[in-house]
Design a protein around this motif. Sequence first.
Motif: not given
Length: 324
Positions: A125-131, A146, A148, A282
């Motif tokens: 998921p993209a949201h786990n790879q924002e940091d 999710a 990307d 990401v």
Amino acid sequence: MLGKTALVCGAGGFIGSHLVRRLKHEGFWVRGVDLKYPEYEATAADEFIAGDLRRQDICERVIDGRFDEVYQMAADMGGAGYIFTGEHDADIIHNSATINLNVAEICRRQNVERIFYSSSACIYPAHNQEDPDNPNCAESSAYPAAPDSEYGWEKLISERLFLAYNRNHGMKNRVARYHNVFGPSGTWQGGKEKAPAAICRKVAIASNGDEIEIWGDGLQTRSFLYIDECLEGTIRLMRSGFEGPVNIGSDEMVTINQLVDMVCAIAGKRLQKRHIPGPLGVRGRNSDNRLIEQKLGWRPAQSLITGLEATYAWIESQLIRAAA
Ligand code: NAD
Ligand code: GDD
């Protein structure tokens, strides 16, 4: 055919052509199939069939239940400049899904017991790879899904396809999620190249003091897996009792700026980085290697710099050859 036999789908590509060579060293009789022959050297396969795996008749011709091992590496793929622009989305899904649907079903019909499937870290998921400092790529984090990119979505559904054949048809398919694999004989120009090869090429072309272009601010993170360790993990998983999905990747995470600095150090060049807009993907990614360690008792360990040295030397030699 005497002894062990293997079929490598995608044998004209980067990982597939290296895998053929590795299997030959192990004494296998190998059939390779691909749309194209390997670009940079002759195939090591005993038999190479130029064919399109989107066609069922070609799959029926090349797949044989007597193969001890079948590796499914064929895909419509590339680096950020190919999969994140959006321009190839329909082709990526259509081409790769058609190959996977055909290979799974024809293998079942021909009584192939076990297929290795090359999935990707792009399923996460993209949201786990924002940091960039703390991405989460644990295998268990894949759902709710999710990805990307459409490339990642196709990989996810094809993972499910091969594992469904295990449940419904008694197959023993194996699924790996590769994290950015690099090395000699990988695509290094033309738009499908990934960051390690692209940076090596840019550095090799540049003269001391020049500027080279880097997509983004260079603070995005990745890990890069050298081809030899990719093959080692692939073969270990294929012959193990664990079906996956499991990460096969390095956990030596670096920023793209650090990657550039490493390549500059190898080349002995002092260059300026010019950060420009480009396809980014990401913000951060790293392989989580707890599961592979637990299930296979093995994890990639080679340092990034060692693989980069070999890759830089190879790309430099390609440039010299092209200029001759
Ligand atoms: P590659 O592009 O070098 O090799 C893929 C090969 O598949 C190519 O030679 C291509 O011609 C062939 N192919 C495409 N469509 C075909 C078709 N219709 N019929 C027959 N052959 C066809 O890519 P690679 O780096 O060797 O990757 C191998 C596998 O690993 C792919 O499934 C890829 O998605 C996956 N993967 C690779 C990486 C990486 O960093 N290299 C990361 C994650 C996953
Ligand atoms: N390719 C490339 N070329 N990337 C660059 C460049 C350049 O000149 N400059 C900076 N980058 C940045 C990209 O913007 C991206 O943020 C990062 O380097 C890594 O790019 P790639 O190596 O091209 O791809 P990726 O890591 O985002 O995705 C790759 O790895 C996946 C598995 O981990 C792809 O190859 C996928 O196909 C693969 O599945």
